[in-house]
Design a protein around this motif. Structure first.
Motif, PDB file in Angstrom:
ATOM      1  N   THR A   1       0.825  -1.205   0.000  1.00  0.00           N
ATOM      2  CA  THR A   1       0.000   0.000   0.000  1.00  0.00           C
ATOM      3  C   THR A   1       0.863   1.260   0.000  1.00  0.00           C
ATOM      4  N   GLU A   2       1.878   1.284   0.862  1.00  0.00           N
ATOM      5  CA  GLU A   2       2.746   2.459   0.923  1.00  0.00           C
ATOM      6  C   GLU A   2       3.408   2.717  -0.436  1.00  0.00           C
ATOM      7  N   GLN A   3       3.900   1.665  -1.056  1.00  0.00           N
ATOM      8  CA  GLN A   3       4.591   1.813  -2.340  1.00  0.00           C
ATOM      9  C   GLN A   3       3.655   2.325  -3.424  1.00  0.00           C
ATOM     10  N   VAL A   4       2.469   1.739  -3.511  1.00  0.00           N
ATOM     11  CA  VAL A   4       1.518   2.121  -4.551  1.00  0.00           C
ATOM     12  C   VAL A   4       1.112   3.590  -4.404  1.00  0.00           C
ATOM     13  N   VAL A   5       0.793   3.993  -3.175  1.00  0.00           N
ATOM     14  CA  VAL A   5       0.317   5.361  -2.963  1.00  0.00           C
ATOM     15  C   VAL A   5       1.445   6.372  -3.144  1.00  0.00           C
ATOM     16  N   ILE A   6       2.586   6.135  -2.531  1.00  0.00           N
ATOM     17  CA  ILE A   6       3.686   7.100  -2.608  1.00  0.00           C
ATOM     18  C   ILE A   6       4.189   7.225  -4.040  1.00  0.00           C
ATOM     19  N   ASP A   7       4.198   6.122  -4.756  1.00  0.00           N
ATOM     20  CA  ASP A   7       4.657   6.154  -6.147  1.00  0.00           C
ATOM     21  C   ASP A   7       3.775   7.058  -7.003  1.00  0.00           C
ATOM     22  N   ALA A   8       2.495   7.205  -6.620  1.00  0.00           N
ATOM     23  CA  ALA A   8       1.559   8.028  -7.397  1.00  0.00           C
ATOM     24  C   ALA A   8       1.581   9.502  -6.987  1.00  0.00           C
ATOM     25  N   ILE A   9       2.323   9.835  -5.939  1.00  0.00           N
ATOM     26  CA  ILE A   9       2.416  11.226  -5.489  1.00  0.00           C
ATOM     27  C   ILE A   9       3.489  11.952  -6.314  1.00  0.00           C
ATOM     28  N   PRO A  10       3.181  13.113  -6.869  1.00  0.00           N
ATOM     29  CA  PRO A  10       4.180  13.848  -7.662  1.00  0.00           C
ATOM     30  C   PRO A  10       5.448  14.122  -6.854  1.00  0.00           C
ATOM     31  N   ASP A  11       6.594  14.061  -7.522  1.00  0.00           N
ATOM     32  CA  ASP A  11       7.870  14.250  -6.842  1.00  0.00           C
ATOM     33  C   ASP A  11       7.923  15.577  -6.081  1.00  0.00           C
ATOM     34  N   GLY A  12       7.308  16.599  -6.649  1.00  0.00           N
ATOM     35  CA  GLY A  12       7.358  17.910  -6.026  1.00  0.00           C
ATOM     36  C   GLY A  12       6.557  18.026  -4.744  1.00  0.00           C
ATOM     37  N   ARG A  13       5.749  16.989  -4.418  1.00  0.00           N
ATOM     38  CA  ARG A  13       4.926  17.024  -3.200  1.00  0.00           C
ATOM     39  C   ARG A  13       5.454  16.095  -2.106  1.00  0.00           C
TER      40      ARG A  13
END
Length: 294
Positions: A156-168
């Protein structure tokens, strides 16, 4: 409750045979030396194998009393789902008999879900893909359809964090006050082998080591210790504990869900998780939704 516990233990210790019907989680939890049977919504009766359900029976007996039991692999998934289901139901899901439970890990939740799948009880699940027992998971998915979501090749952590833009990413790290928590920054600096806990220094060191800040955050938030030698048990234990500083708790799972929405990851995650949420709504005899309006 104490009288009920004493009564149940007295009944179990009696030389005769007794049959007790109950909706009490207290009675179920303390009936640890009894056979547990269920009567489902279609009036079918059946036994629940004690060796497959004993841990869940002790930890969260309401799992077996809920109208719909939703099993998250761990506390992260449980907190994550509670937040999303509150939005899906526009209310506390418990008001509709939907209870979100912590399944206590990938292997434990697989056995529990397989057991529940053999019954007429209504349930759903959200689990990680840890690369173990792929055949059993595929069979379970075939039986449950949208009521089971297993992330592909990750957690879950990987899937969600991977979808967050790098700038955020800095906003992902921040706590409710808007500060950058030293404990989280320390997990990143420890993994890089540097003393500086400033985010700029951490990002620069990550680039020097051929990785990215996002990859580093994912590893720390998921408690990944693959880079540590097996014989270095102390360091492996420390790195695995990093996840608890991030999102590996019920509150952490909720925080991850809130930040998924706030930081722009929801559009990428929505097509994957909305079918699960709708399957839970339908199991609770509520109408499906097209969006959560987040």
């Amino acid at each position: 409750p104490y009288r009920l516990r004493k009564l149940v233990r007295s009944i179990i210790g009696d030389a005769g045979q007794s049959f007790v019907t109950t909706h009490s989680p207290v009675a179920i939890a303390c009936a640890d030396d009894a056979a547990l049977w269920y009567l489902d919504t279609s009036c079918r009766i059946g036994a629940l194998p004690r060796n497959k359900i004993a841990a869940q029976q002790q930890r969260d007996p309401e799992t077996f009393l809920a109208r719909v039991a939703v099993i998250g692999e761990g506390p992260t998934e449980a907190g994550f789902l509670r937040y999303l289901l509150e939005k899906a139901f526009a209310a506390d899901p418990l008001d509709y008999g939907v209870r979100v439970c912590d399944g206590q890990g990938n292997d434990a939740v697989l056995g529990l879900l397989e057991t529940l799948a053999a019954t007429g009880l209504r349930f759903a699940g959200l689990v990680d893909d840890e690369g173990r027992a792929p055949g059993r998971w595929a069979t379970l998915k075939g039986n449950l359809g949208d009521r089971l979501l297993q992330w592909q090749n990750g957690c879950t952590e990987q899937v969600v964090i991977d979808a967050i833009p790098d700038g955020r990413l800095a906003d992902l790290i921040r706590d409710e006050s808007g500060d950058l928590p030293g404990a989280r920054l320390r997990t990143l600096s420890v993994r890089l082998g540097i003393a500086d806990r400033e985010l700029e220094a951490i990002e620069a060191a990550a680039l020097e080591k051929g990785t990215t800040l996002k990859a580093l955050v994912i590893a720390a938030a998921s408690g990944n210790a693959d880079e540590v030698a097996e014989e270095d048990k102390a360091t492996r234990k420390e790195w695995k504990a990093h996840g608890k500083i991030w999102f590996k708790s019920g509150d952490g799972g909720r925080e991850l869900a809130v930040k998924m929405v706030a930081l722009g990851a929801w559009p990428a995650i929505r097509p994957r998780i909305l079918p699960l949420l709708n399957a839970i709504l339908l199991a609770a005899e509520r109408p499906a939704i097209g969006t959560l309006g987040l």
